[in-house]
Design a protein around this motif. Structure first.
Motif, short mmCIF file in Angstrom:
data_model
loop_
_atom_site.label_atom_id
_atom_site.label_comp_id
_atom_site.label_asym_id
_atom_site.label_seq_id
_atom_site.Cartn_x
_atom_site.Cartn_y
_atom_site.Cartn_z
N ARG A 1 2.06 1.89 -3.55
CA ARG A 1 1.01 2.50 -4.38
C ARG A 1 0.84 3.97 -4.05
O ARG A 1 0.66 4.81 -4.95
CB ARG A 1 -0.32 1.75 -4.18
N ALA A 2 0.91 4.30 -2.76
CA ALA A 2 0.74 5.69 -2.35
C ALA A 2 1.86 6.58 -2.88
O ALA A 2 1.63 7.73 -3.26
CB ALA A 2 0.69 5.78 -0.82
N TYR B 1 2.28 14.57 4.30
CA TYR B 1 1.41 13.86 3.37
C TYR B 1 1.33 12.38 3.73
O TYR B 1 0.25 11.80 3.86
CB TYR B 1 1.92 14.05 1.95
N ARG C 1 3.52 6.11 -5.68
CA ARG C 1 3.25 6.32 -7.10
C ARG C 1 2.15 7.35 -7.31
O ARG C 1 2.24 8.21 -8.19
CB ARG C 1 2.84 5.00 -7.76
N GLU C 2 1.11 7.27 -6.50
CA GLU C 2 -0.01 8.20 -6.64
C GLU C 2 0.40 9.63 -6.29
O GLU C 2 -0.05 10.58 -6.91
CB GLU C 2 -1.17 7.75 -5.76
N ARG C 3 1.28 9.77 -5.30
CA ARG C 3 1.76 11.10 -4.90
C ARG C 3 2.59 11.72 -6.02
O ARG C 3 2.44 12.89 -6.35
CB ARG C 3 2.58 10.98 -3.61
N GLY C 4 3.47 10.93 -6.63
CA GLY C 4 4.31 11.42 -7.71
C GLY C 4 5.40 12.36 -7.22
O GLY C 4 5.36 12.89 -6.11
N ARG D 1 0.83 -1.21 0.00
CA ARG D 1 0.00 0.00 0.00
C ARG D 1 0.86 1.26 0.00
O ARG D 1 0.49 2.27 -0.61
CB ARG D 1 -0.95 -0.01 1.19
N ARG E 1 8.73 -3.43 -10.76
CA ARG E 1 7.79 -3.06 -9.72
C ARG E 1 8.29 -3.61 -8.38
O ARG E 1 8.73 -4.75 -8.30
CB ARG E 1 6.39 -3.62 -10.01
N CYS F 1 10.91 5.74 -4.39
CA CYS F 1 10.80 4.76 -3.31
C CYS F 1 12.00 3.83 -3.30
O CYS F 1 12.46 3.37 -4.35
CB CYS F 1 9.51 3.96 -3.48
#
Length: 255
Positions: A93-94, A162, A96-99, A90, A137, A103
């Motif tokens: 994924r977060a 964030y 990647r979504e933040r951009g 999780r 990934r 990581c």
């Protein structure tokens, strides 16, 4: 009497982004050892990198790596902290979504990234000198997760709150330098690692000394009977220490 010293590196011993220890530091550690005082490098860095950094004396010291998720005493792993895999996925994924950030997953054998950014990869391999593997990934990595770090070259302040809001109820999220935040395994931090190391060596908390500059050092500073927050470190960190200093080397020389 002080018998064990644990010190953070980046921002504490390594100043202004330095990637090499100050001149004379190896000799200082050996002089302390000759007086019966152990030294432990306590860092968010990986074990491989710490041994590289302390190469001339790498077998003369102990290691608290990955912000306490890996503790090594006399070249033997004595404790590990692991992040639950589902939580790690999780977090990936977060990120990647933040951009706008990168990581880095730490495992015992190496660290991994799925970032394709050449500047980030060059920074990790050539500047920080980590043993890092690239994968398509991070979800493809099957090893247990020791620590997850996120880098934002514009500054950790831009991502800390964030990710804390998203995950602080499940895992500790702390700054670990000017451009890094770390997700630290539950029940693993530099303080618990130092406590385990001290117990293994038969040393009492009041016989320990610690140095740090960020909140990932707070538990370590609280555990040690004598501790120093760096004067240019995170605001408020001195509440966890017994003293403040400008220079680790000067304190060690006096000791």
């Amino acid at each position: 009497m002080i018998k064990l010293i644990a010190s953070d590196l980046d921002g504490t011993i390594l100043k202004n982004g330095a990637q090499q220890l100050p001149a004379g530091f190896y000799d200082l550690v050996i002089r302390l050892k000759e007086k019966g005082i152990h030294f432990a490098a306590a860092s968010g860095r990986q074990y491989y990198n710490l041994r590289l950094l302390f190469a001339p004396i790498q077998n003369d010291i102990h290691y608290i790596a990955e912000n306490g998720s890996l503790c090594i005493c006399n070249n033997q792993v004595i404790s590990k902290g692991l992040i639950e895999r589902e939580l790690g996925l999780r977090i990936f994924r977060a990120v990647r979504e933040r951009g706008g950030c990168h990581c880095l997953l730490s495992c015992e054998s190496a660290c991994y990234t799925d970032s394709a950014d050449p500047a980030f990869i060059r920074h990790i391999r050539e500047v920080v000198r980590y043993d890092m593997k690239t994968v398509e990934r991070l979800e493809d990595v099957t090893e247990p997760f020791l620590k997850i770090a996120v880098c934002d070259f514009t500054g950790a302040d831009n991502i800390e709150s964030y990710f804390q809001k998203m995950f602080e109820s499940e895992i500790k999220v702390v700054t670990s330098g000017m451009i890094w935040i770390d997700f630290i395994a539950p029940n693993a931090n530099k303080g618990t690692a130092l406590a385990g190391l001290a117990a293994r060596l038969g040393i009492k908390p009041e016989e320990c000394m610690a140095f740090g500059d960020q909140y990932n050092d707070a538990e370590m500073l609280k555990f040690a009977g004598k501790s120093y927050a760096m004067s240019d470190g995170a605001r408020g960190l001195s509440e966890y220490s017994t003293d403040v200093t400008d220079s680790v080397e000067e304190v060690l020389k006096q000791l």
